[in-house]
Design an enzyme around this catalytic site. Structure first.
Site, short mmCIF file in Angstrom:
data_model
loop_
_atom_site.label_atom_id
_atom_site.label_comp_id
_atom_site.label_asym_id
_atom_site.label_seq_id
_atom_site.Cartn_x
_atom_site.Cartn_y
_atom_site.Cartn_z
CB CYS A 170 38.62 52.46 30.32
SG CYS A 170 37.23 52.40 30.35
CD GLU A 192 38.68 49.34 36.71
OE1 GLU A 192 38.46 47.94 36.83
OE2 GLU A 192 39.28 49.50 35.64
#
Length: 271
Positions: free
Chosen positions: A2, A114
């Site tokens: 993350c 992402e």
């Protein structure tokens, strides 16, 4: 992993959602649609109030700096490298072991970003015609629109160069716990693109469903086996993913438009 997420919910809404007992309105953070390492983020945690005269843990909403600095660190310079803690080793790594035992928190978010490299871009990179492939960002968020509760850890670090009464003498920092990405189908998948989180990236933040919040936040829970059980991934199919504009790739860009869903990827064919 993350490395970027969105956090735009009002603190008042987080107070209600998590049953917060204590928060300081003057700590209020502005909505942030492009949260990057070293920024301040909201964290839900439980610990006794300072000078309250009671050992009872109180659920609090606090603004912490993203990028954990271990209490024993000589300086905070490595904080940007401590934004993630792997669930598989969090109980072993010196940087995270103590925090995992008694300083666990929840980092509430809208979802996380992402990036996926397009197939045409990968081909050019392999052929040596392009030094750095362009990547298509995806936004991953709970399919039902609920808050994305990321498992986190927090830590205190004392700046020895400042007197104890200085407001910046203590740093409170945090890290996101990550786990292997789900290989099963997404709850809502894009018409064109990935159909599982693992097709986007092999890692993902560890999402805590509401039934695990109390146990994760409870600092009295210190049994290693019980704590490792809390690291189990959530049920599959709870998430959705969709392509967003490449503008999010620049950390200087910030605004709700970054979460707008595109009809298809901007960066060529991905799969």
């Amino acid at each position: 992993m993350c490395g970027r997420f969105a956090s735009s919910r009002r603190p008042e809404d987080l107070v209600e959602a998590f049953g917060i007992e204590k928060w300081e309105p003057e700590e209020a953070l502005a909505p942030d649609w492009n949260v990057a390492p070293t920024k301040e983020v909201w964290a839900v945690l439980e610990r006794p109030l300072k000078d309250a005269g009671s050992p009872r843990p109180v659920r609090q909403l606090r603004a912490l700096k993203w990028g954990l600095v271990p209490s024993w660190a000589k300086s905070p310079e490595g904080a940007a490298r401590m934004i993630n803690a792997r669930a598989e080793t969090v109980d072993e790594k010196p940087s995270f072991k103590r925090a995992f035992q008694s300083r666990r928190c929840i980092l509430p978010a809208d979802g996380y970003y992402e990036w996926v490299t397009g197939s045409a871009e990968r081909d050019l990179e392999v052929e040596g015609k392009k030094k750095r492939a362009r990547k298509q960002p995806y936004f991953v968020t709970p399919a039902d629109g609920s808050v994305f509760a990321m498992a986190g850890l927090y830590e205190f670090w004392r700046d020895g160069t400042l007197p104890p009464e200085h407001p910046a003498a203590w740093w409170v920092t945090c890290s996101v716990v990550t786990t292997e990405a789900e290989t099963g189908p997404l709850g809502v998948a894009p018409a064109e693109g990935p159909h599982s989180l693992a097709e986007i990236h092999p890692r993902m933040p560890l999402m805590l469903t509401e039934d695990r919040w109390d146990a994760w936040l409870d600092p009295a829970r210190t049994d290693p086996e019980e704590l490792r059980g809390l690291l189990a991934p959530p049920p599959g199919g709870l998430m959705r993913a969709y392509p967003v504009a490449t503008a999010v790739s620049n950390v200087r860009n910030n605004g709700p438009e970054l979460l707008a869903e595109l009809d298809g990827p901007e960066v060529g064919t991905l799969f």
